[in-house]
Design a protein around this motif. Sequence first.
Motif, PDB file in Angstrom:
ATOM      1  N   ASN A   1       1.574   3.593  -9.605  1.00 56.08           N
ATOM      2  CA  ASN A   1       0.401   4.428  -9.858  1.00 56.08           C
ATOM      3  C   ASN A   1      -0.843   3.587 -10.157  1.00 56.08           C
ATOM      4  O   ASN A   1      -0.751   2.375 -10.361  1.00 56.08           O
ATOM      5  CB  ASN A   1       0.683   5.370 -11.023  1.00 56.08           C
ATOM      6  CG  ASN A   1       1.654   6.456 -10.618  1.00 56.08           C
ATOM      7  OD1 ASN A   1       1.458   7.140  -9.621  1.00 56.08           O
ATOM      8  ND2 ASN A   1       2.733   6.597 -11.387  1.00 56.08           N
TER       9      ASN A   1
ATOM     10  N   LYS B   1      -9.745  -5.770  -0.700  1.00 56.66           N
ATOM     11  CA  LYS B   1      -9.978  -4.354  -0.373  1.00 56.66           C
ATOM     12  C   LYS B   1     -10.003  -3.483  -1.625  1.00 56.66           C
ATOM     13  O   LYS B   1     -10.012  -2.245  -1.534  1.00 56.66           O
ATOM     14  CB  LYS B   1      -8.857  -3.845   0.550  1.00 56.66           C
ATOM     15  CG  LYS B   1      -8.913  -4.421   1.949  1.00 56.66           C
ATOM     16  CD  LYS B   1      -7.802  -3.851   2.811  1.00 56.66           C
ATOM     17  CE  LYS B   1      -7.948  -4.341   4.246  1.00 56.66           C
ATOM     18  NZ  LYS B   1      -6.773  -4.009   5.054  1.00 56.66           N
TER      19      LYS B   1
ATOM     20  N   LYS C   1       3.377   6.839  -4.695  1.00 51.98           N
ATOM     21  CA  LYS C   1       3.388   6.903  -6.164  1.00 51.98           C
ATOM     22  C   LYS C   1       4.511   6.098  -6.820  1.00 51.98           C
ATOM     23  O   LYS C   1       4.831   6.344  -7.983  1.00 51.98           O
ATOM     24  CB  LYS C   1       3.473   8.364  -6.642  1.00 51.98           C
ATOM     25  CG  LYS C   1       2.184   9.141  -6.432  1.00 51.98           C
ATOM     26  CD  LYS C   1       2.214  10.393  -7.279  1.00 51.98           C
ATOM     27  CE  LYS C   1       0.951  11.202  -7.115  1.00 51.98           C
ATOM     28  NZ  LYS C   1       0.878  12.329  -8.019  1.00 51.98           N
TER      29      LYS C   1
ATOM     30  N   ILE D   1       2.022   2.431  -3.264  1.00 49.71           N
ATOM     31  CA  ILE D   1       0.993   3.141  -4.041  1.00 49.71           C
ATOM     32  C   ILE D   1       0.846   4.565  -3.497  1.00 49.71           C
ATOM     33  O   ILE D   1       0.758   5.528  -4.260  1.00 49.71           O
ATOM     34  CB  ILE D   1      -0.351   2.379  -3.977  1.00 49.71           C
ATOM     35  CG1 ILE D   1      -0.163   0.948  -4.506  1.00 49.71           C
ATOM     36  CG2 ILE D   1      -1.427   3.108  -4.769  1.00 49.71           C
ATOM     37  CD1 ILE D   1      -1.322   0.008  -4.207  1.00 49.71           C
ATOM     38  N   GLN D   2       0.869   4.680  -2.169  1.00 46.63           N
ATOM     39  CA  GLN D   2       0.700   6.005  -1.554  1.00 46.63           C
ATOM     40  C   GLN D   2       1.844   6.944  -1.922  1.00 46.63           C
ATOM     41  O   GLN D   2       1.645   8.137  -2.067  1.00 46.63           O
ATOM     42  CB  GLN D   2       0.586   5.855  -0.028  1.00 46.63           C
ATOM     43  CG  GLN D   2      -0.774   5.280   0.376  1.00 46.63           C
ATOM     44  CD  GLN D   2      -0.796   4.804   1.809  1.00 46.63           C
ATOM     45  OE1 GLN D   2       0.146   4.163   2.281  1.00 46.63           O
ATOM     46  NE2 GLN D   2      -1.873   5.092   2.518  1.00 46.63           N
TER      47      GLN D   2
ATOM     48  N   GLU E   1       0.845  -1.214   0.000  1.00 44.61           N
ATOM     49  CA  GLU E   1       0.000   0.000   0.000  1.00 44.61           C
ATOM     50  C   GLU E   1       0.871   1.251   0.000  1.00 44.61           C
ATOM     51  O   GLU E   1       0.557   2.234  -0.671  1.00 44.61           O
ATOM     52  CB  GLU E   1      -0.923   0.019   1.225  1.00 44.61           C
ATOM     53  CG  GLU E   1      -2.106  -0.921   1.103  1.00 44.61           C
ATOM     54  CD  GLU E   1      -3.262  -0.554   2.037  1.00 44.61           C
ATOM     55  OE1 GLU E   1      -3.105   0.372   2.855  1.00 44.61           O
ATOM     56  OE2 GLU E   1      -4.322  -1.190   1.917  1.00 44.61           O
TER      57      GLU E   1
ATOM     58  N   VAL F   1      -7.657  -2.775  -3.519  1.00 46.04           N
ATOM     59  CA  VAL F   1      -6.437  -1.976  -3.704  1.00 46.04           C
ATOM     60  C   VAL F   1      -5.752  -2.440  -4.987  1.00 46.04           C
ATOM     61  O   VAL F   1      -5.257  -1.636  -5.768  1.00 46.04           O
ATOM     62  CB  VAL F   1      -5.489  -2.107  -2.488  1.00 46.04           C
ATOM     63  CG1 VAL F   1      -4.169  -1.383  -2.726  1.00 46.04           C
ATOM     64  CG2 VAL F   1      -6.168  -1.586  -1.231  1.00 46.04           C
TER      65      VAL F   1
ATOM     66  N   THR G   1      -8.757   2.888  -6.267  1.00 47.20           N
ATOM     67  CA  THR G   1      -7.922   2.217  -5.264  1.00 47.20           C
ATOM     68  C   THR G   1      -8.529   2.263  -3.859  1.00 47.20           C
ATOM     69  O   THR G   1      -8.787   3.336  -3.322  1.00 47.20           O
ATOM     70  CB  THR G   1      -6.524   2.870  -5.219  1.00 47.20           C
ATOM     71  OG1 THR G   1      -6.150   3.272  -6.529  1.00 47.20           O
ATOM     72  CG2 THR G   1      -5.496   1.907  -4.654  1.00 47.20           C
ATOM     73  N   GLY G   2      -8.762   1.069  -3.314  1.00 50.85           N
ATOM     74  CA  GLY G   2      -9.193   0.977  -1.919  1.00 50.85           C
ATOM     75  C   GLY G   2     -10.664   1.261  -1.685  1.00 50.85           C
ATOM     76  O   GLY G   2     -11.107   1.317  -0.546  1.00 50.85           O
TER      77      GLY G   2
END
Lengths: 235, 235
Positions: free
Chosen positions: B31, B63, B28, B25-26, B22, B65, B80-81
């Motif tokens: 993406n 989830k 970047k 992704i947060q 995660e 994600v 996402t999410g």
Amino acid sequence: MKKINVNNSSTSLAEQVAIEIEKLIQTKELNKGAQLPNEFELAETLNVGRGTIREAIKILSSKNVVEVLRGKGTFVSQQTGIVKDPLGLRFIQEDKIKLAHDLLEVRMMIEPEIAGLAAINATTEDILKLKKVEEEIEAQILRDESHEENDRIFHSIIASCSKNVVVLNLIPIIHTAVSLFIEVTENTLHQETITTHREIISAIENQDVENAKKWMNLHLEYNKKILDSLFETKK
Amino acid sequence: MKKINVNNSSTSLAEQVAIEIEKLIQTKELNKGAQLPNEFELAETLNVGRGTIREAIKILSSKNVVEVLRGKGTFVSQQTGIVKDPLGLRFIQEDKIKLAHDLLEVRMMIEPEIAGLAAINATTEDILKLKKVEEEIEAQILRDESHEENDRIFHSIIASCSKNVVVLNLIPIIHTAVSLFIEVTENTLHQETITTHREIISAIENQDVENAKKWMNLHLEYNKKILDSLFETKK
């Protein structure tokens, strides 16, 4: 409980089992807080292997449909199916002040209306609960302690006063907003919090819809001013 | 990507791996829509077994994600999410008409305000998109076909016009409301839909905040009347 027939769709067997277990909750065969039958029983009843049951439980656990308590068993979650961050806000690629601003904009859409519904639907018991948590918040402010948790509870009680079943489930979003606001502003609004909270409670108690909306809106407007000044500072 | 240090908390190793992914992704490093490194690479980089990686991917997939596309690989989800029913409405133990009513009450809190923001922030391109989908909806109504999917798109575009990042993520909830409304009422509001949709677009195009709010509110008021009459019938 019906046996699972393996179908040819893209849904895995564990996902199908998870859906069957969800149905038991939806039809109230399993209520909130109830313990699920153990792995062996579930495997036998649903006619699948224990590995599949374990995988299904993991799927349900990550969706907060069930909660696995070590050494105790698996239980239906109290806030069944409401995930921790329902809007996936942790993945929003914006700076925190913009996110706090947009969350507050959403709170300003819904919370005055929720307060209005609360003024119509709150019970005497609800109002006692509100007064109790407000007393605690004021004591915490006086002692210069964090009142974040109680502030969440305050807004949750108002949401439950609305008697709108969807509003109740929106609470986690409001909670995220409150936490983020406190994080970015270091919440310095003590006197305003006390005044507006008291006015909100009094309007709800008097079934005064317009004042409940007005004071909730003012409460959020104070927050917005602080955020706006942070925006200005950044420029 | 940092290696995972097994800690002694109650979080399983797979959950810790899921959190590490995660974070990619947060920050970047991955993406939306990007393909994840394969199982072997992830296992090596994160210094855990392939079984743990598989389990972490399952957690992230449930989830929303990531999305696992058979034979293609694992990709970061577009939304996402955001899970399919983020508020767990499928577990609300109320009859469907009460749920549809409460969902509509929530839509009436937020959608007029969203339309107001859209009137301020919509781009020329946004308005072209709105007009295009409205043309399709009207054609479908004339042909007596379902316009449910396009109706969702119509409301999604307006939400994206608001440029509020939280509003965008509220869309799945609005979608649930639209589907349920159509299910319980068999949606017979064709002429009203056309008139109000057109007025909403025109107000957004003219940056007329008050009329955008007013017409969105009327649009929902029409829906509410139908639901109220269903309530009456039940009594």
